[in-house]
Design a protein around this motif. Structure first.
Motif, PDB file in Angstrom:
ATOM      1  N   GLY A  80       0.847  -1.190   0.000  1.00 59.51           N
ATOM      2  CA  GLY A  80       0.000   0.000   0.000  1.00 59.51           C
ATOM      3  C   GLY A  80       0.878   1.235   0.000  1.00 59.51           C
ATOM      4  N   ASN A  81       0.691   2.106   1.026  1.00 60.74           N
ATOM      5  CA  ASN A  81       1.515   3.323   1.152  1.00 60.74           C
ATOM      6  C   ASN A  81       2.467   3.264   2.330  1.00 60.74           C
ATOM      7  N   ILE A  82       2.688   2.075   2.896  1.00 59.31           N
ATOM      8  CA  ILE A  82       3.496   2.011   4.124  1.00 59.31           C
ATOM      9  C   ILE A  82       4.749   1.152   3.932  1.00 59.31           C
ATOM     10  N   LYS A  83       5.290   1.142   2.729  1.00 57.28           N
ATOM     11  CA  LYS A  83       6.465   0.317   2.449  1.00 57.28           C
ATOM     12  C   LYS A  83       7.645   0.686   3.331  1.00 57.28           C
ATOM     13  N   ASP A  84       7.922   1.978   3.466  1.00 54.65           N
ATOM     14  CA  ASP A  84       9.070   2.405   4.273  1.00 54.65           C
ATOM     15  C   ASP A  84       8.930   1.972   5.729  1.00 54.65           C
ATOM     16  N   ARG A  85       7.706   1.958   6.222  1.00 52.98           N
ATOM     17  CA  ARG A  85       7.493   1.525   7.601  1.00 52.98           C
ATOM     18  C   ARG A  85       7.600   0.011   7.717  1.00 52.98           C
ATOM     19  N   MET A  86       6.991  -0.700   6.773  1.00 44.46           N
ATOM     20  CA  MET A  86       7.012  -2.161   6.810  1.00 44.46           C
ATOM     21  C   MET A  86       8.422  -2.720   6.703  1.00 44.46           C
ATOM     22  N   LEU A  87       9.283  -2.028   5.964  1.00 44.14           N
ATOM     23  CA  LEU A  87      10.668  -2.482   5.796  1.00 44.14           C
ATOM     24  C   LEU A  87      11.594  -1.862   6.840  1.00 44.14           C
ATOM     25  N   PHE A  88      10.992  -1.190   7.843  1.00 38.02           N
ATOM     26  CA  PHE A  88      11.733  -0.576   8.947  1.00 38.02           C
ATOM     27  C   PHE A  88      12.769   0.440   8.469  1.00 38.02           C
ATOM     28  N   ARG A  89      12.413   1.161   7.415  1.00 37.78           N
ATOM     29  CA  ARG A  89      13.287   2.238   6.951  1.00 37.78           C
ATOM     30  C   ARG A  89      13.064   3.509   7.765  1.00 37.78           C
ATOM     31  N   LYS A  90      11.895   3.636   8.338  1.00 40.60           N
ATOM     32  CA  LYS A  90      11.554   4.814   9.142  1.00 40.60           C
ATOM     33  C   LYS A  90      10.853   4.362  10.406  1.00 40.60           C
ATOM     34  N   SER A  91      11.003   5.147  11.467  1.00 41.62           N
ATOM     35  CA  SER A  91      10.261   4.866  12.696  1.00 41.62           C
ATOM     36  C   SER A  91       8.791   5.178  12.468  1.00 41.62           C
ATOM     37  N   PHE A  92       7.937   4.657  13.338  1.00 42.64           N
ATOM     38  CA  PHE A  92       6.496   4.876  13.189  1.00 42.64           C
ATOM     39  C   PHE A  92       6.163   6.356  13.274  1.00 42.64           C
ATOM     40  N   HIS A  93       6.757   7.076  14.226  1.00 41.92           N
ATOM     41  CA  HIS A  93       6.467   8.502  14.393  1.00 41.92           C
ATOM     42  C   HIS A  93       6.958   9.316  13.198  1.00 41.92           C
ATOM     43  N   GLU A  94       8.164   9.029  12.729  1.00 40.02           N
ATOM     44  CA  GLU A  94       8.691   9.751  11.567  1.00 40.02           C
ATOM     45  C   GLU A  94       7.846   9.478  10.325  1.00 40.02           C
ATOM     46  N   PHE A  95       7.423   8.240  10.168  1.00 40.98           N
ATOM     47  CA  PHE A  95       6.626   7.880   9.006  1.00 40.98           C
ATOM     48  C   PHE A  95       5.279   8.604   9.017  1.00 40.98           C
ATOM     49  N   GLN A  96       4.639   8.663  10.187  1.00 41.24           N
ATOM     50  CA  GLN A  96       3.343   9.324  10.282  1.00 41.24           C
ATOM     51  C   GLN A  96       3.468  10.822   9.996  1.00 41.24           C
ATOM     52  N   LEU A  97       4.545  11.442  10.441  1.00 42.19           N
ATOM     53  CA  LEU A  97       4.770  12.861  10.161  1.00 42.19           C
ATOM     54  C   LEU A  97       4.974  13.088   8.663  1.00 42.19           C
ATOM     55  N   GLU A  98       5.743  12.221   8.038  1.00 40.26           N
ATOM     56  CA  GLU A  98       6.002  12.346   6.604  1.00 40.26           C
ATOM     57  C   GLU A  98       4.710  12.163   5.809  1.00 40.26           C
ATOM     58  N   LEU A  99       3.888  11.207   6.196  1.00 39.67           N
ATOM     59  CA  LEU A  99       2.628  10.965   5.495  1.00 39.67           C
ATOM     60  C   LEU A  99       1.708  12.175   5.618  1.00 39.67           C
ATOM     61  N   TYR A 100       1.667  12.773   6.796  1.00 36.16           N
ATOM     62  CA  TYR A 100       0.847  13.966   7.016  1.00 36.16           C
ATOM     63  C   TYR A 100       1.271  15.094   6.070  1.00 36.16           C
ATOM     64  N   LYS A 101       2.563  15.284   5.937  1.00 36.32           N
ATOM     65  CA  LYS A 101       3.072  16.366   5.091  1.00 36.32           C
ATOM     66  C   LYS A 101       2.751  16.135   3.619  1.00 36.32           C
ATOM     67  N   LYS A 102       2.656  14.878   3.202  1.00 41.01           N
ATOM     68  CA  LYS A 102       2.343  14.580   1.809  1.00 41.01           C
ATOM     69  C   LYS A 102       0.941  15.038   1.429  1.00 41.01           C
ATOM     70  N   PHE A 103       0.080  15.188   2.429  1.00 39.56           N
ATOM     71  CA  PHE A 103      -1.295  15.598   2.162  1.00 39.56           C
ATOM     72  C   PHE A 103      -1.524  17.074   2.464  1.00 39.56           C
ATOM     73  N   HIS A 104      -0.462  17.858   2.418  1.00 40.80           N
ATOM     74  CA  HIS A 104      -0.575  19.293   2.695  1.00 40.80           C
ATOM     75  C   HIS A 104      -1.610  19.939   1.777  1.00 40.80           C
TER      76      HIS A 104
END
Length: 503
Positions: free
Chosen positions: A42-66
């Motif tokens: 889906g849209n959570i590849k970076d999180r699923m592969l542990f490339r980003k922490s959960f908090h960092e990933f959620q912040l990045e996703l929020y910014k994508k929907f600015h």
């Protein structure tokens, strides 16, 4: 026959591809802006592969929907809707709560103690248990438990005093230090156990209870894979986000303590367990607080309270070490209040420390315990002012981490500034852009207890000690990528120096 199997493979591949992508047009059909997903992730590849922490990933996703009030995304093949607009958040969490009464839960093969935790209960069952538990966190009941917490605060002060002196500093990993303080608080208030883990880190309760989140990495990966790819099998597999040995141990401790108190009035204590037992006896039927439900709430007290409080204290001390002017102001307020109360710190005195409270609030803004709040649509719902209809069973996500770092609401969000929470500053923004403990009827029931216990710990730290960066202090620190919870990859290391006048 041998070739027949090969001929079937393309058909099988097509079926698998269809299965894992058939939901990907969900938001397009509803006219909702979304990010194109990829198969399996889906849209959570970076999180699923542990490339980003959960908090960092959620912040990045929020910014994508600015620029969007709401937007769609996919967790695996499951569509979810992110609500970014404060007014829509108010509708979902409060005004139209009857459409979102439940939290999303994973269909795992849980023990009865996990199933009956307040956070996992749904519908009328949740309402009934919540109604019974809410009175256990009133001001009067918090005052009753205060002495137990104050004793833990004094133990923290004594431990720091003995391990520091006036000329040298002692280096601590703050999550470990405050984790032991928090363990003492919860062991005393929820389990009736006096463990003093600062002096006895190898005590049985401390060693086993502190392992509640210890799950092997491969187990975590397998857990995420099953939930996203084949969730239908989850309830048949022995999977859990918690250490099952710890769960069984805690359940046994509560069961034994419960029996002792029910058989002898001399074993009453002013703690959470006693309050829950008293509440269960007031209920006309046994359906609301049966044995499994009582044990479940005590275990939840540990799981939620330990992480929330120890993490808050860890990052508050980190920011105080990096901002000595803030630390000096907080210490000045603490000492003035203590002086007015002859050195003691009753419940009323804690309420007379607005600056210290603002320090904690600002810490919770920068380091919220949960990166987002989720709700499940329980009855079909049309977003106000739109023609977007949410279907039963689908999730909405409130992006706590994103809101807390949105410069529209918190200018210079990376700056630590407790004055953001002055009364006049709070009036300038919606209350629904700051939600470290959620909001509405399903907010965190233990918020006031968590703030009371963390204030007491900070009072005992600030009145006698100074925290400063150490050679191991990382600025900025790295988030742990392998945890759903907020953690620093290499810990938060600080120097603690005794103030000469400390007694």
């Amino acid at each position: 026959m041998e070739y027949a199997w090969w001929l079937c493979l393309p058909g099988v591949a097509v079926i698998i591809y269809w299965h894992y992508t058939k939901t990907f047009s969900y938001w397009k059909k509803k006219g909702v802006h979304y990010i194109e997903p990829t198969i399996l992730f889906g849209n959570i590849k970076d999180r699923m592969l542990f490339r980003k922490s959960f908090h960092e990933f959620q912040l990045e996703l929020y910014k994508k929907f600015h620029g969007y009030r709401y937007a769609g995304f996919f967790e695996g093949r499951r569509p979810s809707l992110m609500i970014r607009d404060p007014e829509l958040i108010r509708y979902v969490l409060i005004r139209d709560f009857e459409h979102f009464t439940d939290r999303p839960t994973l269909r795992l093969r849980h023990s009865p103690y996990i199933e009956n935790m307040l956070i996992n209960l749904k519908g009328q069952r949740w309402k009934n248990v919540r109604a019974v538990l809410t009175p256990t966190f009133t001001t009067g009941k918090l005052r009753a438990m205060e002495n137990l917490v104050l004793l833990c605060g004094e133990q923290l002060h004594d431990y720091l005093y003995k391990t520091t002196d006036g000329n040298n500093t002692t280096e601590f990993e703050m999550k470990d230090l405050f984790g032991r303080f928090t363990m003492d608080v919860i062991a005393s208030c929820a389990f009736g156990v006096e463990c003093d883990s600062l002096k006895q880190p190898d005590a049985e309760f401390v060693k086993i209870a502190s392992q509640f989140n210890d799950i092997p990495l491969l187990h975590r990966i397998g857990l995420f894979a099953v939930i996203l790819l084949i969730p239908q099998l989850a309830k048949f597999l022995p999977l859990s986000f918690f250490n099952t040995k710890t769960m069984d141990f805690l359940a046994d401790v509560i069961s034994r303590a419960k029996k002792v108190r029910e058989n002898s009035t001399s074993h009453r204590r002013n703690d959470f367990l006693q309050l829950v037992l008293d509440a269960s006896h007031k209920e006309p039927g046994a359906s609301v607080l049966d044995d499994d439900t009582i044990i479940a709430q005590a275990v939840l007290f540990l799981l939620a309270g330990f992480e929330t409080s120890s993490t808050l204290l860890t990052f508050a001390s980190y920011e105080l070490a990096l901002n000595q002017d803030v630390q000096d102001a907080a210490r000045k307020e603490v000492n003035e209040v203590l002086e007015r109360n002859d050195g003691s710190c009753p419940y009323e005195a804690l309420q007379d420390m607005p600056y210290l409270e603002n320090v904690l609030f600002e810490t919770l803004r920068k380091y919220p315990p949960v990166a987002r709040v989720d709700r499940t649509c329980t009855t079909n719902y049309t977003l106000p002012g739109t023609d977007v209809t949410l279907d039963v069973g689908y999730a909405v996500a409130i992006p706590v981490m994103g809101l807390h770092y949105d410069p529209q609401y918190f200018p210079e969000p990376d700056l630590f500034n407790p004055d953001r929470f002055l009364p006049e500053e709070k009036l300038k923004r919606s209350p629904y852009v700051y939600m470290p403990f959620g909001a509405g009827p399903r907010n965190c029931i233990g918020t006031r207890f968590a703030l009371m216990s963390t204030k007491i710990a900070m009072v005992h730290l600030l009145k006698g000690f100074v925290v400063k960066p150490s050679p191991k202090t990382e600025v900025p620190f790295q988030y742990s990528k392998f945890s759903m919870l907020l953690k620093a990859k290499n810990g938060i290391w600080l120097n603690v120096e005794r103030i000469n006048s400390a007694e």
